[in-house]
Write an enzyme that holds these catalytic residues in place. Structure first.
Site, PDB file in Angstrom:
ATOM      1  N   SER A 146      -6.998   4.205   4.030  1.00  0.00           N
ATOM      2  CA  SER A 146      -6.244   4.708   2.878  1.00  0.00           C
ATOM      3  C   SER A 146      -7.144   5.688   2.144  1.00  0.00           C
ATOM      4  O   SER A 146      -8.367   5.649   2.320  1.00  0.00           O
ATOM      5  CB  SER A 146      -5.915   3.524   1.952  1.00  0.00           C
ATOM      6  OG  SER A 146      -5.461   3.968   0.690  1.00  0.00           O
ATOM      7  N   TYR A 161      -8.186  -4.247  -2.802  1.00  0.00           N
ATOM      8  CA  TYR A 161      -7.624  -3.341  -1.791  1.00  0.00           C
ATOM      9  C   TYR A 161      -8.588  -2.186  -1.542  1.00  0.00           C
ATOM     10  O   TYR A 161      -8.877  -1.829  -0.397  1.00  0.00           O
ATOM     11  CB  TYR A 161      -6.261  -2.837  -2.296  1.00  0.00           C
ATOM     12  CG  TYR A 161      -5.495  -1.946  -1.331  1.00  0.00           C
ATOM     13  CD1 TYR A 161      -4.720  -2.494  -0.306  1.00  0.00           C
ATOM     14  CD2 TYR A 161      -5.522  -0.560  -1.460  1.00  0.00           C
ATOM     15  CE1 TYR A 161      -4.006  -1.682   0.557  1.00  0.00           C
ATOM     16  CE2 TYR A 161      -4.802   0.261  -0.595  1.00  0.00           C
ATOM     17  CZ  TYR A 161      -4.050  -0.307   0.409  1.00  0.00           C
ATOM     18  OH  TYR A 161      -3.333   0.507   1.273  1.00  0.00           O
TER      19      TYR A 161
HETATM   20  P1  NAI Z   1       4.599  -2.110   5.065  1.00  0.00           P
HETATM   21  O1  NAI Z   1       4.555  -3.296   4.155  1.00  0.00           O
HETATM   22  O2  NAI Z   1       5.859  -1.330   5.187  1.00  0.00           O
HETATM   23  O3  NAI Z   1       4.123  -2.522   6.534  1.00  0.00           O
HETATM   24  C1  NAI Z   1       3.070  -3.410   6.758  1.00  0.00           C
HETATM   25  C2  NAI Z   1       3.395  -4.229   7.994  1.00  0.00           C
HETATM   26  O4  NAI Z   1       2.289  -5.106   8.262  1.00  0.00           O
HETATM   27  C3  NAI Z   1       4.640  -5.113   7.824  1.00  0.00           C
HETATM   28  O5  NAI Z   1       5.506  -4.941   8.932  1.00  0.00           O
HETATM   29  C4  NAI Z   1       4.083  -6.519   7.758  1.00  0.00           C
HETATM   30  O6  NAI Z   1       4.960  -7.504   8.292  1.00  0.00           O
HETATM   31  C5  NAI Z   1       2.816  -6.387   8.602  1.00  0.00           C
HETATM   32  N1  NAI Z   1       1.828  -7.416   8.310  1.00  0.00           N
HETATM   33  C6  NAI Z   1       1.445  -7.877   7.099  1.00  0.00           C
HETATM   34  N2  NAI Z   1       0.544  -8.857   7.246  1.00  0.00           N
HETATM   35  C7  NAI Z   1       0.345  -9.002   8.580  1.00  0.00           C
HETATM   36  C8  NAI Z   1      -0.468  -9.866   9.364  1.00  0.00           C
HETATM   37  N3  NAI Z   1      -1.247 -10.800   8.795  1.00  0.00           N
HETATM   38  N4  NAI Z   1      -0.433  -9.746  10.715  1.00  0.00           N
HETATM   39  C9  NAI Z   1       0.380  -8.832  11.303  1.00  0.00           C
HETATM   40  N5  NAI Z   1       1.187  -8.007  10.613  1.00  0.00           N
HETATM   41  C10 NAI Z   1       1.170  -8.095   9.267  1.00  0.00           C
HETATM   42  O7  NAI Z   1       3.388  -1.186   4.580  1.00  0.00           O
HETATM   43  P2  NAI Z   1       2.969   0.306   4.938  1.00  0.00           P
HETATM   44  O8  NAI Z   1       3.051   1.062   3.680  1.00  0.00           O
HETATM   45  O9  NAI Z   1       3.666   0.811   6.135  1.00  0.00           O
HETATM   46  O10 NAI Z   1       1.417   0.068   5.248  1.00  0.00           O
HETATM   47  C11 NAI Z   1       0.861   0.144   6.538  1.00  0.00           C
HETATM   48  C12 NAI Z   1      -0.632   0.382   6.394  1.00  0.00           C
HETATM   49  O11 NAI Z   1      -0.848   1.620   5.727  1.00  0.00           O
HETATM   50  C13 NAI Z   1      -1.357  -0.679   5.562  1.00  0.00           C
HETATM   51  O12 NAI Z   1      -2.613  -0.955   6.147  1.00  0.00           O
HETATM   52  C14 NAI Z   1      -1.519   0.008   4.221  1.00  0.00           C
HETATM   53  O13 NAI Z   1      -2.612  -0.513   3.493  1.00  0.00           O
HETATM   54  C15 NAI Z   1      -1.747   1.434   4.658  1.00  0.00           C
HETATM   55  N6  NAI Z   1      -1.485   2.444   3.645  1.00  0.00           N
HETATM   56  C16 NAI Z   1      -0.238   2.568   3.075  1.00  0.00           C
HETATM   57  C17 NAI Z   1      -0.003   3.541   2.141  1.00  0.00           C
HETATM   58  C18 NAI Z   1       1.313   3.720   1.501  1.00  0.00           C
HETATM   59  O14 NAI Z   1       1.402   4.504   0.548  1.00  0.00           O
HETATM   60  N7  NAI Z   1       2.371   3.076   1.951  1.00  0.00           N
HETATM   61  C19 NAI Z   1      -1.071   4.467   1.725  1.00  0.00           C
HETATM   62  C20 NAI Z   1      -2.318   4.279   2.401  1.00  0.00           C
HETATM   63  C21 NAI Z   1      -2.499   3.292   3.330  1.00  0.00           C
END
Ligand code: NAI
Length: 257
Positions: A146, A161
């Site tokens: 991130s 985080y």
């Molecule tokens: P999201 O919440 O839409 O997707 C995250 C996914 O990870 C979900 O499908 C969830 O079920 C899964 N997950 C959660 N805990 C888990 C575990 N213990 N084992 C396996 N799967 C698990 O979130 P998003 O926004 O798509 O985030 C994806 C990545 O991108 C994360 O690492 C987040 O920190 C990073 N990120 C997101 C940003 C944003 O603005 N949305 C910005 C920068 C980084």
């Protein structure tokens, strides 16, 4: 599927039931990769599989909690059993732990929750992915960190985080150096704000607004999840053959200020 960047490659994506992971699965498949969708959310994961198949790609789902070593080991084994090898591993599963207060108010539970998924989860994944890639003599890992892995963010509530994502950048650099002569590249993408369920959740909690967060980015808007997927596809591909150890900002120039 048309495309050549990742033709014949097998990609594993954690946290691909929604958001950036789901969009990345579609992008990698569009570039020719067979994709394994891993998540704790089976329903969402199978939805991503169906979307990839609908677009003409090949995909399968494996349940995996990245906090559990056995599940992560089995996830890598499943990928190899299903599609023969593991060329690209995208360690994307993550959780936000906002809502717990300012730095001095953050609970131990919140710290542990962030570190178990966002940092130790990535470490477990890399450990088993690297072992498989070492056996093959090739592979590319892309960790989803991130902008919070590069700089601090002037928002309260997010210190665990930020610390965990800085750790992901550290793991990326350490592994890139250790495996540089083993045919394995290890990079990270560092997205700015991306319109996903995670961000929608923060907006719903009143922790951020769309307007405020768009204003953080000189491009004046959020990223679409597929824009992060395209950067990941490039880092996974041979087009990035001399790129390793890079935490790549995909942030509309947010960290250029
Ligand atoms: P999201 O919440 O839409 O997707 C995250 C996914 O990870 C979900 O499908 C969830 O079920 C899964 N997950 C959660 N805990 C888990 C575990 N213990 N084992 C396996 N799967 C698990 O979130 P998003 O926004 O798509 O985030 C994806 C990545 O991108 C994360 O690492 C987040 O920190 C990073 N990120 C997101 C940003 C944003 O603005 N949305 C910005 C920068 C980084």
């Amino acid at each position: 599927m048309a495309g050549s960047l990742l033709d014949g490659r097998t990609a594993l994506i954690t946290g691909a039931a929604s958001g950036i992971g789901a969009a990345t699965a579609l992008v990698l498949a569009r570039h020719g990769a067979k994709v394994v969708i891993a998540d704790i959310n089976e329903e969402g994961g199978r939805r991503t599989v169906a979307a990839v198949e609908k677009a003409g790609g090949e995909a399968d789902f494996v349940w995996a909690d990245v906090r559990q070593a056995d599940a992560v080991r089995d996830m890598v084994a499943f990928t190899v059993r299903r599609f023969g090898r593991l060329d690209c591993a995208v360690n994307n599963a993550g959780v936000d732990t906002a809502g717990d207060g300012r730095f001095h108010e953050v609970s131990e539970e919140s710290w542990d929750a962030s570190f178990e998924v966002n940092l130790k989860g990535v470490w477990w994944c890399m450990k088993y992915e690297l072992a498989q890639m070492l056996e093959q003599g090739s592979g590319a890992i892309v960790n989803v960190a991130s902008v919070a892995g590069l700089v601090g963010i002037e928002a309260p509530l997010v210190s665990p985080y930020i610390a965990a994502k800085h750790g992901v950048v550290g793991l990326t650099k350490a592994a890139a150096l250790e495996y540089a002569t083993s045919g394995i590249r290890v990079n990270a993408v560092c997205p700015g704000a991306v319109r996903t369920e995670m961000v929608d959740g923060l907006i719903a909690q009143g922790i951020m607004t769309l307007e405020q967060t768009a204003a953080y980015h000189p491009l004046g808007r959020y990223a679409n999840p597929s824009e992060i997927g395209e950067a990941i596809a490039w880092l996974c591909s041979d087009a990035a053959s001399f790129v390793t150890g890079l935490p790549m900002a995909v942030d509309g120039a947010m960290t250029a200020r």
